[in-house]
Design a protein around this motif. Sequence first.
Motif, PDB file in Angstrom:
ATOM      1  N   ILE A  98     -15.406 -16.195   0.549  1.00  0.00           N
ATOM      2  CA  ILE A  98     -14.158 -15.438   0.461  1.00  0.00           C
ATOM      3  C   ILE A  98     -14.016 -14.828  -0.930  1.00  0.00           C
ATOM      4  CG2 ILE A  98     -11.633 -15.677   0.478  1.00  0.00           C
ATOM      5  CD1 ILE A  98     -12.811 -15.777   3.212  1.00  0.00           C
ATOM      6  N   ASN A  99     -13.568 -13.586  -0.970  1.00  0.00           N
ATOM      7  CA  ASN A  99     -13.258 -12.926  -2.235  1.00  0.00           C
ATOM      8  C   ASN A  99     -11.954 -13.527  -2.764  1.00  0.00           C
ATOM      9  OD1 ASN A  99     -12.150 -11.092  -4.156  1.00  0.00           O
ATOM     10  ND2 ASN A  99     -13.544  -9.506  -3.398  1.00  0.00           N
ATOM     11  N   LEU A 100     -12.017 -14.199  -3.924  1.00  0.00           N
ATOM     12  CA  LEU A 100     -10.846 -14.894  -4.445  1.00  0.00           C
ATOM     13  C   LEU A 100      -9.732 -13.935  -4.847  1.00  0.00           C
ATOM     14  CD1 LEU A 100     -12.466 -17.747  -6.575  1.00  0.00           C
ATOM     15  CD2 LEU A 100     -11.579 -17.840  -4.242  1.00  0.00           C
ATOM     16  N   ASP A 101     -10.069 -12.694  -5.177  1.00  0.00           N
ATOM     17  CA  ASP A 101      -9.029 -11.707  -5.481  1.00  0.00           C
ATOM     18  C   ASP A 101      -8.114 -11.513  -4.280  1.00  0.00           C
ATOM     19  OD1 ASP A 101      -9.856 -11.316  -8.037  1.00  0.00           O
ATOM     20  OD2 ASP A 101     -11.032  -9.512  -7.618  1.00  0.00           O
ATOM     21  N   ARG A 102      -8.705 -11.554  -3.079  1.00  0.00           N
ATOM     22  CA  ARG A 102      -7.904 -11.350  -1.877  1.00  0.00           C
ATOM     23  C   ARG A 102      -6.907 -12.493  -1.680  1.00  0.00           C
ATOM     24  NH1 ARG A 102     -13.262  -9.453   1.391  1.00  0.00           N
ATOM     25  NH2 ARG A 102     -13.419  -7.403   0.392  1.00  0.00           N
ATOM     26  N   LEU A 103      -7.295 -13.709  -2.069  1.00  0.00           N
ATOM     27  CA  LEU A 103      -6.358 -14.829  -1.993  1.00  0.00           C
ATOM     28  C   LEU A 103      -5.187 -14.605  -2.941  1.00  0.00           C
ATOM     29  CD1 LEU A 103      -8.757 -17.937  -1.914  1.00  0.00           C
ATOM     30  CD2 LEU A 103      -7.634 -16.790   0.012  1.00  0.00           C
ATOM     31  N   ALA A 104      -5.481 -14.061  -4.121  1.00  0.00           N
ATOM     32  CA  ALA A 104      -4.413 -13.783  -5.091  1.00  0.00           C
ATOM     33  C   ALA A 104      -3.481 -12.699  -4.569  1.00  0.00           C
ATOM     34  CB  ALA A 104      -5.020 -13.373  -6.432  1.00  0.00           C
ATOM     35  N   TYR A 105      -4.039 -11.652  -3.954  1.00  0.00           N
ATOM     36  CA  TYR A 105      -3.221 -10.579  -3.401  1.00  0.00           C
ATOM     37  C   TYR A 105      -2.340 -11.116  -2.268  1.00  0.00           C
ATOM     38  CZ  TYR A 105      -6.465  -7.464  -5.878  1.00  0.00           C
ATOM     39  OH  TYR A 105      -7.209  -6.831  -6.830  1.00  0.00           O
ATOM     40  N   PHE A 106      -2.951 -11.922  -1.393  1.00  0.00           N
ATOM     41  CA  PHE A 106      -2.207 -12.487  -0.273  1.00  0.00           C
ATOM     42  C   PHE A 106      -1.058 -13.370  -0.775  1.00  0.00           C
ATOM     43  CE2 PHE A 106      -1.823 -16.451   2.216  1.00  0.00           C
ATOM     44  CZ  PHE A 106      -1.133 -15.950   3.303  1.00  0.00           C
ATOM     45  N   ALA A 107      -1.322 -14.242  -1.743  1.00  0.00           N
ATOM     46  CA  ALA A 107      -0.287 -15.123  -2.284  1.00  0.00           C
ATOM     47  C   ALA A 107       0.833 -14.313  -2.914  1.00  0.00           C
ATOM     48  CB  ALA A 107      -0.899 -16.085  -3.308  1.00  0.00           C
ATOM     49  N   ALA A 108       0.482 -13.229  -3.600  1.00  0.00           N
ATOM     50  CA  ALA A 108       1.494 -12.387  -4.238  1.00  0.00           C
ATOM     51  C   ALA A 108       2.407 -11.738  -3.197  1.00  0.00           C
ATOM     52  CB  ALA A 108       0.827 -11.317  -5.084  1.00  0.00           C
ATOM     53  N   VAL A 109       1.831 -11.334  -2.054  1.00  0.00           N
ATOM     54  CA  VAL A 109       2.633 -10.721  -0.999  1.00  0.00           C
ATOM     55  C   VAL A 109       3.617 -11.736  -0.419  1.00  0.00           C
ATOM     56  CG1 VAL A 109       2.561  -9.696   1.312  1.00  0.00           C
ATOM     57  CG2 VAL A 109       0.891  -9.000  -0.424  1.00  0.00           C
ATOM     58  N   VAL A 110       3.147 -12.950  -0.163  1.00  0.00           N
ATOM     59  CA  VAL A 110       4.032 -13.991   0.372  1.00  0.00           C
ATOM     60  C   VAL A 110       5.139 -14.304  -0.619  1.00  0.00           C
ATOM     61  CG1 VAL A 110       4.174 -16.386   1.160  1.00  0.00           C
ATOM     62  CG2 VAL A 110       2.215 -14.965   1.821  1.00  0.00           C
ATOM     63  N   ASP A 111       4.783 -14.439  -1.894  1.00  0.00           N
ATOM     64  CA  ASP A 111       5.776 -14.772  -2.921  1.00  0.00           C
ATOM     65  C   ASP A 111       6.812 -13.656  -3.081  1.00  0.00           C
ATOM     66  OD1 ASP A 111       4.523 -17.182  -3.403  1.00  0.00           O
ATOM     67  OD2 ASP A 111       3.318 -16.405  -5.067  1.00  0.00           O
ATOM     68  N   ALA A 112       6.352 -12.405  -3.022  1.00  0.00           N
ATOM     69  CA  ALA A 112       7.246 -11.266  -3.246  1.00  0.00           C
ATOM     70  C   ALA A 112       8.004 -10.854  -1.996  1.00  0.00           C
ATOM     71  CB  ALA A 112       6.450 -10.073  -3.776  1.00  0.00           C
ATOM     72  N   GLY A 113       7.451 -11.169  -0.841  1.00  0.00           N
ATOM     73  CA  GLY A 113       8.117 -10.797   0.410  1.00  0.00           C
ATOM     74  C   GLY A 113       7.832  -9.381   0.862  1.00  0.00           C
ATOM     75  N   SER A 114       6.989  -8.642   0.117  1.00  0.00           N
ATOM     76  CA  SER A 114       6.641  -7.277   0.528  1.00  0.00           C
ATOM     77  C   SER A 114       5.389  -6.831  -0.209  1.00  0.00           C
ATOM     78  CB  SER A 114       7.778  -6.301   0.240  1.00  0.00           C
ATOM     79  OG  SER A 114       7.816  -5.947  -1.125  1.00  0.00           O
ATOM     80  N   PHE A 115       4.684  -5.865   0.382  1.00  0.00           N
ATOM     81  CA  PHE A 115       3.489  -5.311  -0.254  1.00  0.00           C
ATOM     82  C   PHE A 115       3.865  -4.507  -1.491  1.00  0.00           C
ATOM     83  CE2 PHE A 115       1.879  -6.226   3.971  1.00  0.00           C
ATOM     84  CZ  PHE A 115       0.592  -6.669   3.721  1.00  0.00           C
ATOM     85  N   THR A 116       4.975  -3.819  -1.435  1.00  0.00           N
ATOM     86  CA  THR A 116       5.375  -2.966  -2.564  1.00  0.00           C
ATOM     87  C   THR A 116       5.649  -3.806  -3.808  1.00  0.00           C
ATOM     88  OG1 THR A 116       6.331  -1.332  -1.058  1.00  0.00           O
ATOM     89  CG2 THR A 116       7.047  -1.273  -3.355  1.00  0.00           C
ATOM     90  N   ARG A 117       6.474  -4.862  -3.656  1.00  0.00           N
ATOM     91  CA  ARG A 117       6.797  -5.690  -4.811  1.00  0.00           C
ATOM     92  C   ARG A 117       5.578  -6.453  -5.308  1.00  0.00           C
ATOM     93  NH1 ARG A 117      11.712  -6.256  -1.935  1.00  0.00           N
ATOM     94  NH2 ARG A 117      11.002  -8.167  -0.910  1.00  0.00           N
ATOM     95  N   ALA A 118       4.706  -6.870  -4.393  1.00  0.00           N
ATOM     96  CA  ALA A 118       3.482  -7.554  -4.799  1.00  0.00           C
ATOM     97  C   ALA A 118       2.599  -6.631  -5.633  1.00  0.00           C
ATOM     98  CB  ALA A 118       2.725  -8.054  -3.576  1.00  0.00           C
ATOM     99  N   GLU A 146       3.577  -4.123  -7.433  1.00  0.00           N
ATOM    100  CA  GLU A 146       4.213  -3.928  -8.740  1.00  0.00           C
ATOM    101  C   GLU A 146       3.912  -5.109  -9.667  1.00  0.00           C
ATOM    102  OE1 GLU A 146       8.281  -3.438  -7.687  1.00  0.00           O
ATOM    103  OE2 GLU A 146       8.061  -1.314  -7.084  1.00  0.00           O
ATOM    104  N   ARG A 147       3.971  -6.318  -9.129  1.00  0.00           N
ATOM    105  CA  ARG A 147       3.686  -7.499  -9.949  1.00  0.00           C
ATOM    106  C   ARG A 147       2.229  -7.537 -10.399  1.00  0.00           C
ATOM    107  NH1 ARG A 147       6.736 -12.530  -6.792  1.00  0.00           N
ATOM    108  NH2 ARG A 147       8.853 -11.656  -6.850  1.00  0.00           N
ATOM    109  N   LEU A 148       1.351  -7.113  -9.506  1.00  0.00           N
ATOM    110  CA  LEU A 148      -0.079  -7.160  -9.821  1.00  0.00           C
ATOM    111  C   LEU A 148      -0.537  -5.976 -10.658  1.00  0.00           C
ATOM    112  CD1 LEU A 148      -1.337  -8.295  -6.291  1.00  0.00           C
ATOM    113  CD2 LEU A 148      -1.342  -9.684  -8.371  1.00  0.00           C
ATOM    114  N   GLY A 149       0.266  -4.918 -10.699  1.00  0.00           N
ATOM    115  CA  GLY A 149      -0.095  -3.728 -11.469  1.00  0.00           C
ATOM    116  C   GLY A 149      -1.140  -2.877 -10.787  1.00  0.00           C
TER     117      GLY A 149
END
Length: 307
Positions: A4-24, A26-29
């Motif tokens: 598994i690409n670990l970056d994808r786990l980070a992106y997925f976790a950010a989406v769950v934490d933020a509640g949306s792809f847009t806010r995730a 923004e947090r990830l830059g």
Amino acid sequence: MEAINLDRLAYFAAVVDAGSFTRAAERLGITKTVVSQQVARLEAELKTALLLRTTRRVEPTEAGRLLHARCVMILRTAEDAVDELAQTNAEPMGMLRIAAPNDYGATMIAPLAAKFARKYPACSVELILSDTRTDLLANQIDLSIRVGWLNDSSQQARRIGSFRQLLVAAPDVAAAFRSKTPDELAALPFIANGALDEPLVWRFTRRDIDSRTIRMRQSISINTTPAVLGAALAGGGLCVLPDYLVAEHFKSRRLVHVLPSWSLPAGGIHAVYPAARFRPPKITAFVAMLVRPRARQQISGMKKFSE
């Protein structure tokens, strides 16, 4: 399945934490498109839906909640590893506040603090000596040296040495004691250390085959260990002192070891820290000096004495 690409786990976790792809995003830059594509690829690799997408919010599926919990642990472990490496390479700096008992602090820690300050000029040391147990958090203490027996499980501790308790007296006082057992000790004057919980009751053992518990007769009570030493040197009576404090006085014959074939309970010497995930470089550097072989030999006290 491929790794598994670990970056994808980070992106997925950010989406769950933020509640949306847009806010995730923004947090990830990064862009929303990249986040969406990477999460979609993660779902494809795992062959399961991880997110329920609505017009207002993104919610994890049951599988997504399970994976998110694991992702949080994985990402935190990775962050911890990076932080530890950064602290390992960092130079100690700032104020280091150390608490220690009066006797051990003056005898052992003060010289080491001077050595530490010379080695790390960006650091300063404040040594707080007291025979009263110091609250680390309330007093903003970075490191406490505890001599004796630990009873606070909420702190993190590292054993750095040990010590023996010895029954000692000035030569003329010791000369008045002719017995080979502890039974007649209660008849002699005794200097009680008021800093101890039980300053008069002592358990003597001999080669694990004999044991005697003696209640001493108090002639003087003093609430700090260095002052007990001073009274003993002046001939005030018998007393119990740690080996590291009396070693030099044994060499000069100003004190003698009474009943050397009988032992009193030994104790440990610990470096104690407030509970935390990481310790600043100033703390780890000082503890490293404490546990070096030469320092550890001094900390552990003398093993043999001239009688």
